[in-house]
Design a protein around this motif. Structure first.
Motif, PDB file in Angstrom:
ATOM      1  N   UNK A 170     -34.634   3.335 -50.456  1.00 28.79           N
ATOM      2  CA  UNK A 170     -33.112   3.077 -50.910  1.00 28.79           C
ATOM      3  C   UNK A 170     -33.329   2.903 -52.466  1.00 28.79           C
ATOM      4  N   UNK A 171     -32.343   3.459 -53.205  1.00 24.45           N
ATOM      5  CA  UNK A 171     -32.401   3.217 -54.587  1.00 24.45           C
ATOM      6  C   UNK A 171     -30.573   3.142 -54.889  1.00 24.45           C
ATOM      7  N   UNK A 172     -30.133   2.199 -55.170  1.00 30.47           N
ATOM      8  CA  UNK A 172     -28.596   2.006 -55.359  1.00 30.47           C
ATOM      9  C   UNK A 172     -28.390   1.499 -56.808  1.00 30.47           C
ATOM     10  N   UNK A 173     -28.164   2.227 -57.796  1.00 34.00           N
ATOM     11  CA  UNK A 173     -27.780   1.732 -59.047  1.00 34.00           C
ATOM     12  C   UNK A 173     -26.549   1.771 -59.554  1.00 34.00           C
ATOM     13  N   UNK A 174     -26.175   0.875 -60.370  1.00 32.41           N
ATOM     14  CA  UNK A 174     -24.659   0.706 -61.009  1.00 32.41           C
ATOM     15  C   UNK A 174     -24.851   0.214 -62.167  1.00 32.41           C
ATOM     16  N   UNK A 175     -24.616   0.696 -63.277  1.00 28.87           N
ATOM     17  CA  UNK A 175     -24.642   0.365 -64.541  1.00 28.87           C
ATOM     18  C   UNK A 175     -22.997   0.646 -65.370  1.00 28.87           C
ATOM     19  N   UNK A 176     -22.395  -0.358 -65.644  1.00 23.53           N
ATOM     20  CA  UNK A 176     -21.106  -0.370 -66.299  1.00 23.53           C
ATOM     21  C   UNK A 176     -21.357  -0.663 -67.839  1.00 23.53           C
ATOM     22  N   UNK A 177     -20.398   0.129 -68.396  1.00 25.48           N
ATOM     23  CA  UNK A 177     -20.425  -0.304 -69.857  1.00 25.48           C
ATOM     24  C   UNK A 177     -18.994  -0.383 -70.225  1.00 25.48           C
ATOM     25  N   UNK A 178     -18.817  -0.996 -71.546  1.00 27.77           N
ATOM     26  CA  UNK A 178     -17.354  -1.292 -72.196  1.00 27.77           C
ATOM     27  C   UNK A 178     -16.599  -0.047 -71.895  1.00 27.77           C
ATOM     28  N   UNK A 179     -15.167  -0.154 -71.507  1.00 22.28           N
ATOM     29  CA  UNK A 179     -14.327   1.025 -71.466  1.00 22.28           C
ATOM     30  C   UNK A 179     -14.220   1.338 -70.261  1.00 22.28           C
ATOM     31  N   UNK A 180     -12.881   2.041 -69.888  1.00 17.89           N
ATOM     32  CA  UNK A 180     -12.602   2.676 -68.670  1.00 17.89           C
ATOM     33  C   UNK A 180     -13.530   3.625 -68.252  1.00 17.89           C
ATOM     34  N   UNK A 181     -13.814   3.804 -67.176  1.00 13.75           N
ATOM     35  CA  UNK A 181     -14.676   5.151 -66.438  1.00 13.75           C
ATOM     36  C   UNK A 181     -15.785   5.193 -67.523  1.00 13.75           C
ATOM     37  N   UNK A 182     -16.525   4.329 -67.672  1.00 11.82           N
ATOM     38  CA  UNK A 182     -17.503   4.393 -68.685  1.00 11.82           C
ATOM     39  C   UNK A 182     -18.808   3.851 -67.928  1.00 11.82           C
ATOM     40  N   UNK A 183     -19.207   4.418 -66.720  1.00 14.27           N
ATOM     41  CA  UNK A 183     -20.345   3.978 -65.993  1.00 14.27           C
ATOM     42  C   UNK A 183     -21.187   5.060 -65.405  1.00 14.27           C
TER      43      UNK A 183
END
Length: 161
Positions: free
Chosen positions: A60-73
């Motif tokens: 299993x590999x579940x990655x979430x990376x969020x960046x500044x701004x809307x819908x920028x992930x």
């Protein structure tokens, strides 16, 4: 009257040759059903490179990376459970959204370069994943959940301001 045994003999030979040349079209279909499949919303999909899945050191590999701004992930999900694979990539940065085989092929090309295990320091895991996936280092949050082949589960969470 003598022609009858001669005719029967050649008929039997002809039938033997034809049956030996017969292609069983049902065999490949049955073999494809028995192969490990990638799922897209629960529907099994064919997958021909089965040996690739077993080379990963995680199931299993579940990655979430969020960046500044809307819908920028960036999100990447992979799970291999009970010989059924689910894969999904949601890359809002590059507007790329993949499921099933396409997502698995994209992820597996990256997974082949990942070498970390449950003993690797968290900072090294973060750096390896960011570099391998070609992600920017100025993220707001980085969350990774991994289930290693031995059953150990580990979460990696980083926040930046």
């Amino acid at each position: 009257m003598k022609k009858r045994p001669f005719f029967i003999f050649f008929s039997l030979i002809g039938i033997s040759v034809l049956s030996a040349c017969h292609n069983d079209d049902a065999a490949p279909a049955k073999e494809a059903q028995n192969k490990q499949g990638v799922t897209n919303g629960g529907t099994p999909m064919s997958y021909d490179n089965q040996s690739e899945n077993t080379s990963f050191n995680f199931s299993k590999f579940d990655l979430e990376v969020d960046y500044k701004g809307l819908n920028n992930d960036y999100e990447a999900d992979y799970e291999n459970e009970n010989d059924e694979i689910e894969a999904k990539v949601d890359d809002n940065i590059n507007d790329e959204h993949l499921n099933g085989d396409k997502a698995f092929n994209k992820l597996s090309s990256k997974f082949n370069f990942l070498n970390f295990d449950q003993r690797t320091p968290d900072e090294d895991v973060k750096k390896e994943v960011i570099d391998t996936f070609g992600l920017k280092k100025d993220f707001q949050s980085f969350e990774l959940e991994v289930r290693f082949s031995n059953g150990t589960e580990k979460e990696y969470n980083f926040k930046q301001k």
